[in-house]
Write a protein that holds these residues in place. Structure first.
Motif, PDB file in Angstrom:
ATOM      1  N   ILE A  48       0.767  -1.214  -0.205  1.00 38.57           N
ATOM      2  CA  ILE A  48      -0.034   0.018   0.196  1.00 38.57           C
ATOM      3  C   ILE A  48       0.868   1.336   0.064  1.00 38.57           C
ATOM      4  O   ILE A  48       0.709   2.157  -0.692  1.00 38.57           O
ATOM      5  CB  ILE A  48      -1.036  -0.053   1.272  1.00 38.57           C
ATOM      6  N   GLU A  49       2.037   1.325   0.671  1.00 39.55           N
ATOM      7  CA  GLU A  49       2.758   2.423   0.825  1.00 39.55           C
ATOM      8  C   GLU A  49       3.531   2.646  -0.527  1.00 39.55           C
ATOM      9  O   GLU A  49       3.508   3.826  -0.924  1.00 39.55           O
ATOM     10  CB  GLU A  49       3.792   2.223   2.030  1.00 39.55           C
ATOM     11  N   ARG A  50       3.979   1.512  -1.356  1.00 33.85           N
ATOM     12  CA  ARG A  50       4.560   1.776  -2.669  1.00 33.85           C
ATOM     13  C   ARG A  50       3.566   2.323  -3.559  1.00 33.85           C
ATOM     14  O   ARG A  50       4.016   2.856  -4.479  1.00 33.85           O
ATOM     15  CB  ARG A  50       5.186   0.383  -2.998  1.00 33.85           C
ATOM     16  N   THR A  51       2.149   1.732  -3.452  1.00 28.76           N
ATOM     17  CA  THR A  51       1.374   2.296  -4.435  1.00 28.76           C
ATOM     18  C   THR A  51       0.785   3.517  -4.196  1.00 28.76           C
ATOM     19  O   THR A  51       0.686   4.488  -5.188  1.00 28.76           O
ATOM     20  CB  THR A  51      -0.125   1.314  -4.141  1.00 28.76           C
ATOM     21  N   LEU A  52       0.563   4.006  -2.705  1.00 27.89           N
ATOM     22  CA  LEU A  52      -0.161   5.285  -2.617  1.00 27.89           C
ATOM     23  C   LEU A  52       1.094   6.315  -2.220  1.00 27.89           C
ATOM     24  O   LEU A  52       0.733   7.449  -2.274  1.00 27.89           O
ATOM     25  CB  LEU A  52      -0.878   5.182  -1.297  1.00 27.89           C
ATOM     26  N   GLY A  53       2.257   5.860  -2.400  1.00 23.02           N
ATOM     27  CA  GLY A  53       3.468   6.796  -1.998  1.00 23.02           C
ATOM     28  C   GLY A  53       3.377   7.758  -3.264  1.00 23.02           C
ATOM     29  O   GLY A  53       4.115   8.727  -3.402  1.00 23.02           O
ATOM     30  N   THR A  54       2.836   7.266  -4.624  1.00 26.04           N
ATOM     31  CA  THR A  54       2.896   8.087  -5.866  1.00 26.04           C
ATOM     32  C   THR A  54       1.387   8.249  -6.300  1.00 26.04           C
ATOM     33  O   THR A  54       1.283   8.572  -7.405  1.00 26.04           O
ATOM     34  CB  THR A  54       3.915   7.426  -6.932  1.00 26.04           C
ATOM     35  N   GLN A  55       0.482   8.307  -5.438  1.00 24.79           N
ATOM     36  CA  GLN A  55      -0.840   8.266  -5.970  1.00 24.79           C
ATOM     37  C   GLN A  55      -1.658   8.769  -4.966  1.00 24.79           C
ATOM     38  O   GLN A  55      -1.773   8.229  -3.807  1.00 24.79           O
ATOM     39  CB  GLN A  55      -1.491   6.670  -6.353  1.00 24.79           C
ATOM     40  N   PRO A  56      -2.643   9.675  -5.332  1.00 20.88           N
ATOM     41  CA  PRO A  56      -3.792  10.089  -4.343  1.00 20.88           C
ATOM     42  C   PRO A  56      -4.596   9.191  -4.037  1.00 20.88           C
ATOM     43  O   PRO A  56      -4.758   8.350  -4.739  1.00 20.88           O
ATOM     44  CB  PRO A  56      -4.209  11.481  -4.993  1.00 20.88           C
ATOM     45  N   LEU A 199      10.974   9.017  -5.762  1.00 21.96           N
ATOM     46  CA  LEU A 199       9.936   8.371  -5.150  1.00 21.96           C
ATOM     47  C   LEU A 199       9.781   6.841  -5.139  1.00 21.96           C
ATOM     48  O   LEU A 199       8.638   6.270  -4.764  1.00 21.96           O
ATOM     49  CB  LEU A 199       8.477   8.948  -5.734  1.00 21.96           C
ATOM     50  N   GLY A 200      10.813   6.095  -5.434  1.00 22.69           N
ATOM     51  CA  GLY A 200      10.994   4.662  -5.562  1.00 22.69           C
ATOM     52  C   GLY A 200      10.101   4.028  -6.469  1.00 22.69           C
ATOM     53  O   GLY A 200       9.985   2.914  -6.410  1.00 22.69           O
TER      54      GLY A 200
END
Length: 404
Positions: A48-56, A199-200
């Motif tokens: 979730i962190e990797r997905t939402l780290g670049t997505q609202p 942002l990974g």
């Protein structure tokens, strides 16, 4: 101490080896449950962190343009209606829409944006990019770019830009250098690189260019407009429900991260289901183990139970003795299992660390997990003891003494 509690402790002391083995078995089951739950929760949190780290969490956009069929009387003039090319256009009265979003109790942050495709050029090199015109502080509340800067400062004043590390390498850019941004609408401007972020996510690092809202509005021909509003919700798994509510309220296209990442969501739900299934089988095995041991205990102590009944001990007290035993076995086993599960998680995390020291498989050990395991194991012990306790309470004292 009540007589039932005293007798339960005496019975457990009398058969120390049997009691120790039962508690150890419960402890191993609880340790397995804690370790697997912590591992699955950690993997979910990492995904979730990797997905939402670049997505609202939620993105609000204007409705797409649709072709309006011409009519001749009551009949369409054309049988085939082609979908028109989509142009960039602003959300009508976007400030009011932004205010509507901010008033929703489940939304904790919003950020208007002017965004569109563009080309980043330097000398003879050119790369397709996605241009984001944002208000820096508000955008950082949605996606924490500031925390992922590798060079420069998180600041956008005038014609300044923040770019990803991959784009900086591709164009040979550093902090203070200039790059030219050109858009399909004819926009053309030189932006000075104020900072570089990582942002990974390779695609994000290679394509994102952040600039001020005013600069992007000029480049994208959105005078004073915004064609997207990003939002962050209080609880991430409520995003779809909030998005549907906002769509009904605003009449705009509102998409949540859950709708745009359906496969990820299916994977997360499958992981959760597997975790619950494992926990259910672990506690089923624990319950069967405790019940079988207590059934044997009732048989072993038939004579003692008969004597106690003959002395006037009530059926309820006899039954309570075995219920207390089950609860104590569950409680002591859960305490041992909590310590063992925490130790196992720590050793596994250290043994599978990356070269930089970060965990290859994240482990999410939280106090609530230990508390939940303790409560469930204790309740399981109580329920597992009900059948043996009922059997012990129903023993006839005369028959018990005669056949013991």
């Amino acid at each position: 101490m009540p007589i039932a509690g005293f007798l339960a402790l005496q019975f457990m002391r009398e058969y120390r080896t049997q009691t120790a083995l039962t508690i150890s078995a419960v402890g191993v089951g609880v340790a397995v449950m804690i370790f697997l739950s912590a591992l699955i929760d950690g993997l979910q949190a990492s995904l979730i962190e990797r997905t939402l780290g670049t997505q609202p969490h939620i993105t609000v956009r204007p409705p797409e343009e649709e072709a309006r069929p011409q009519l001749r009387g009551d009949i369409h003039a054309l049988r085939r209606i082609e979908r028109p090319a989509q142009r960039i256009h602003s959300i009508a009265q976007w400030q009011r829409t932004d205010e509507v979003l901010r008033r929703d109790p489940e939304i904790i942050a919003t950020s208007p944006a002017a965004t569109g495709d563009a080309f980043a050029r330097r000398a003879n090199a050119s790369r397709p990019v996605v241009l984001y015109g944002v208000v820096p502080e508000r955008f950082d509340a949605i996606i924490a770019v500031r925390d992922h800067l590798v060079a420069g400062r998180y600041q956008l004043e005038g014609r300044e830009a923040l770019i990803g590390s991959e784009l900086a390498d591709d164009l040979g850019l550093g902090v203070g250098d200039e790059l030219r941004i050109q858009t399909p609408m004819g926009g053309d401007a030189l932006l000075r690189v104020r900072g570089i972020f990582d942002l990974g996510n390779r695609q994000v690092n290679q394509r994102w260019v952040l600039t001020s809202l005013r600069s992007a509005q000029a480049l994208l021909d959105l005078a004073g407009g915004a064609n997207a509003i990003h939002a962050k919700v209080r609880r991430i798994f409520d995003a779809e429900e909030v998005a549907q509510r906002l769509a009904a309220r605003t009449g705009l296209v509102t998409k949540s991260w859950m709708a745009e990442n359906e496969q990820l969501l299916i994977g997360l739900r499958s992981q959760s289901s597997s975790s619950y299934t494992i926990q259910a089988f672990v506690f089923l095995a624990v319950a069967m183990g405790i019940a079988s041991v207590l059934v044997v205990s009732v048989v072993q102590r038939t004579r003692e139970i008969g004597i106690l009944r003959a002395m006037g001990t009530t059926r309820q007290t006899i039954a309570a003795v075995f219920v207390i035993q089950g609860a104590l076995v569950g409680l002591f086993g859960s305490l041992i299992g909590s310590g063992l599960g925490g130790l196992l998680s720590f050793v596994f995390s250290r043994a599978n660390a990356n070269p930089d020291g970060s965990a290859t498989f994240p482990i999410a050990l939280e106090p609530r997990l230990f508390l939940l395991a303790t409560v469930l194991a204790t309740i399981t012990g109580i329920f597992a003891s009900l059948l043996p306790a009922r059997r012990a309470g129903r023993l006839d004292p005369v028959e018990a003494i005669r056949h013991a």
